[in-house]
Scaffold this active site. Sequence first.
Site, PDB file in Angstrom:
ATOM      1  N   ASP A  10      35.125  41.486  33.214  1.00 54.48           N
ATOM      2  CA  ASP A  10      33.894  42.029  33.813  1.00 54.48           C
ATOM      3  C   ASP A  10      33.051  42.926  32.913  1.00 54.48           C
ATOM      4  O   ASP A  10      32.447  43.891  33.401  1.00 54.48           O
ATOM      5  CB  ASP A  10      34.219  42.813  35.089  1.00 54.48           C
ATOM      6  CG  ASP A  10      34.939  41.996  36.142  1.00 54.48           C
ATOM      7  OD1 ASP A  10      34.990  40.768  36.019  1.00 54.48           O
ATOM      8  OD2 ASP A  10      35.457  42.599  37.101  1.00 54.48           O
ATOM      9  N   LYS A  87      35.159  35.326  39.440  1.00 52.15           N
ATOM     10  CA  LYS A  87      36.024  35.853  40.497  1.00 52.15           C
ATOM     11  C   LYS A  87      35.191  36.617  41.516  1.00 52.15           C
ATOM     12  O   LYS A  87      34.079  37.055  41.221  1.00 52.15           O
ATOM     13  CB  LYS A  87      37.131  36.728  39.917  1.00 52.15           C
ATOM     14  CG  LYS A  87      36.646  38.047  39.328  1.00 52.15           C
ATOM     15  CD  LYS A  87      37.828  38.906  38.897  1.00 52.15           C
ATOM     16  CE  LYS A  87      37.403  40.208  38.278  1.00 52.15           C
ATOM     17  NZ  LYS A  87      36.622  41.104  39.101  1.00 52.15           N
ATOM     18  N   CYS A 120      39.402  46.611  38.587  1.00 52.44           N
ATOM     19  CA  CYS A 120      39.745  45.258  38.142  1.00 52.44           C
ATOM     20  C   CYS A 120      40.755  45.249  37.005  1.00 52.44           C
ATOM     21  O   CYS A 120      41.617  44.364  36.951  1.00 52.44           O
ATOM     22  CB  CYS A 120      38.483  44.490  37.783  1.00 52.44           C
ATOM     23  SG  CYS A 120      37.367  44.347  39.203  1.00 52.44           S
TER      24      CYS A 120
END
Length: 183
Positions: A10, A87, A120
Amino acid sequence: MSKKALIVIDIQNEYFENGGLPLVNPIEASLNARKVLEHFRANDLPVAHIQHISANPDEMPIFVEGTKGAEIHENVMPIEGEKVFQKNFPNSFRDTGLLEYLKENDVTEVVITGMMTHMCVDATTRAAFDFGFNCTVIGDTCASRDLEINGKTVKADDVHHAFLAALEFFYAEIKNTKDYLSA
């Protein structure tokens, strides 16, 4: 013999200045992540980029597919042949092909970089460990933000280091970029 893969989680524009959820020191973290990424590329080792996409843009109007904010940041932009997994959850393994990709490539050890340390990166590291991978988190390639609980603010640096300390207690080895690359 152990085979390593890099997971870049990310590192997207939403986390940088003018993004929807800016973190503390994302530029520095992304530049360190780029050094690790270049090392994996130079050694022809598997790389998996993770890109968070909002599952419900009406409720979470950031990381909306097709927007500049959802794009992977230029400092770690994937190149041809590198896998990108989208995701919708903090855990990079949930409802993605990441686990299958790692197994297909006979990976036994994952090196984790990315954003956010407390969300995350944490969720993915714990899941990777539970799937049987040896985990290394490169702490200075990750970034976090100030959090609030019960009217108190926890500074980003404290959040970041608390989560890294918790991961190192059982789930992962924590290194910095310089030490990792010189090993």
